[in-house]
Design an enzyme around this catalytic site. Structure first.
Site, PDB file in Angstrom:
ATOM      1  N   SER A   1       0.773  -1.179   0.019  1.00 33.82           N
ATOM      2  CA  SER A   1       0.030  -0.116  -0.006  1.00 33.82           C
ATOM      3  C   SER A   1       0.741   1.396   0.060  1.00 33.82           C
ATOM      4  O   SER A   1       2.079   1.275  -0.045  1.00 33.82           O
ATOM      5  CB  SER A   1      -0.964   0.050   1.390  1.00 33.82           C
ATOM      6  OG  SER A   1      -0.187   0.168   2.459  1.00 33.82           O
TER       7      SER A   1
ATOM      8  N   SER B   1       0.854   3.872   2.094  1.00 29.13           N
ATOM      9  CA  SER B   1       1.186   4.716   3.617  1.00 29.13           C
ATOM     10  C   SER B   1       2.354   5.100   4.027  1.00 29.13           C
ATOM     11  O   SER B   1       2.325   6.070   4.710  1.00 29.13           O
ATOM     12  CB  SER B   1       0.432   3.533   4.609  1.00 29.13           C
ATOM     13  OG  SER B   1       1.128   2.691   4.812  1.00 29.13           O
TER      14      SER B   1
END
Length: 279
Positions: A40, A42
């Site tokens: 991801s 993040s």
């Protein structure tokens, strides 16, 4: 008969070789390094989707979380680290334990789900942590921020999950330039790293004061407006505080990186990120 015996011996030797190779690989992964693929965004732009790295397990010593979880849904295999090393769980201690440092990029087991997460450690035991207008406050003092320009990427579906990025420059079409503000953040111990901001992130840019308990840590993503981390309780989909025994290891260096949805798509490899140190 001699030929049959020779063939059988060859098969047995192959089986033994594979067996010991698996044992050695398992010990290497448990004791020294664990591979980790970034799924991801993040931790952008420190870590990008498709970065592949090895986690240094020796940095913090060993706990039940040091044992690998083996999940192969296709074959119905779901063996959790607690199933293997559960006898080490429960006392929040480590064998040959080492103390993490503020600013480390850490892989850890999610306190509720047991999944492996990667974030930056910003809060030590006994600290107070707060976000005010998107600025990290540690023990009542704002961290130092410097302008780092803009982070640019193409607006397209990324990684195996196929999620498009969020953009500060509004809604853009496929293939367009997606921009985020970049800043250089300096933590109290002098650790410097870049962070990204998109805009207002409800519940994360302005928070109450978090008091980090003894034996636990506060983790945040460098992509501050696109990270469910310690700013959110586990009941809200976040991470909450992370116990010492849940630490798996420290991420020190990117080994390989691919922008495609498969590492086999060699035309999407990011050769400039191969063997890049993590700050």
């Amino acid at each position: 008969m001699a030929e049959e015996g020779g063939f059988g011996s060859a098969i047995w030797e192959t089986i033994k070789t594979v067996f010991w190779a698996l044992i050695i690989a398992g010990m290497f992964r448990t004791v020294f390094y664990q591979p980790f693929w970034i799924p991801s965004g993040s931790m952008k732009d420190t870590l990008l989707i498709g970065d592949f790295l090895f986690v240094n397990k020796m940095a913090y010593g060993y706990s039940y979380a040091s044992c690998p979880s083996i999940r192969l849904q296709r074959f119905g295999i779901d063996v959790d680290a607690k199933d293997i090393c559960g006898f080490l769980d429960g006392d929040n201690t480590r064998i040959m334990g080492g103390e993490p440092e503020r600013g480390d990029v850490v892989v850890f087991r999610h306190p509720a789900t047991g999944q492996d997460y990667i974030k930056r450690l910003v809060g030590m035991p006994g600290d107070t942590i707060q976000m005010i207008n998107g600025v990290l406050q540690i023990n009542g003092e704002p961290v130092k921020l410097e302008d780092g320009g803009q982070f640019s990427e193409v607006f397209e579906r990324q990684g195996p999950e196929g999620r498009p990025p969020r953009c500060e420059n509004g809604a853009v079409g496929p293939g367009a330039e997606c921009l985020k503000s970049r800043q250089i953040e300096t933590l109290p111990n002098g650790t410097r790293h870049s962070i990204l901001n998109i805009g207002s992130f409800r519940g994360a840019d302005d928070t109450g004061v978090f008091h980090v308990p003894e034996g636990q840590y506060f983790m945040v993503g460098d992509n501050r407006d696109n990270s469910l981390d310690s700013r959110f309780a586990t009941t809200a989909g976040g991470v909450g505080f992370v116990p010492y025994e849940n630490l798996i290891g420290r991420a020190d260096r990117i080994i390989f990186s691919s922008a495609g949805r498969s590492m086999l798509f060699f035309w999407t490899w990011r050769s400039d990120r191969f063997f890049k140190g993590i700050e």
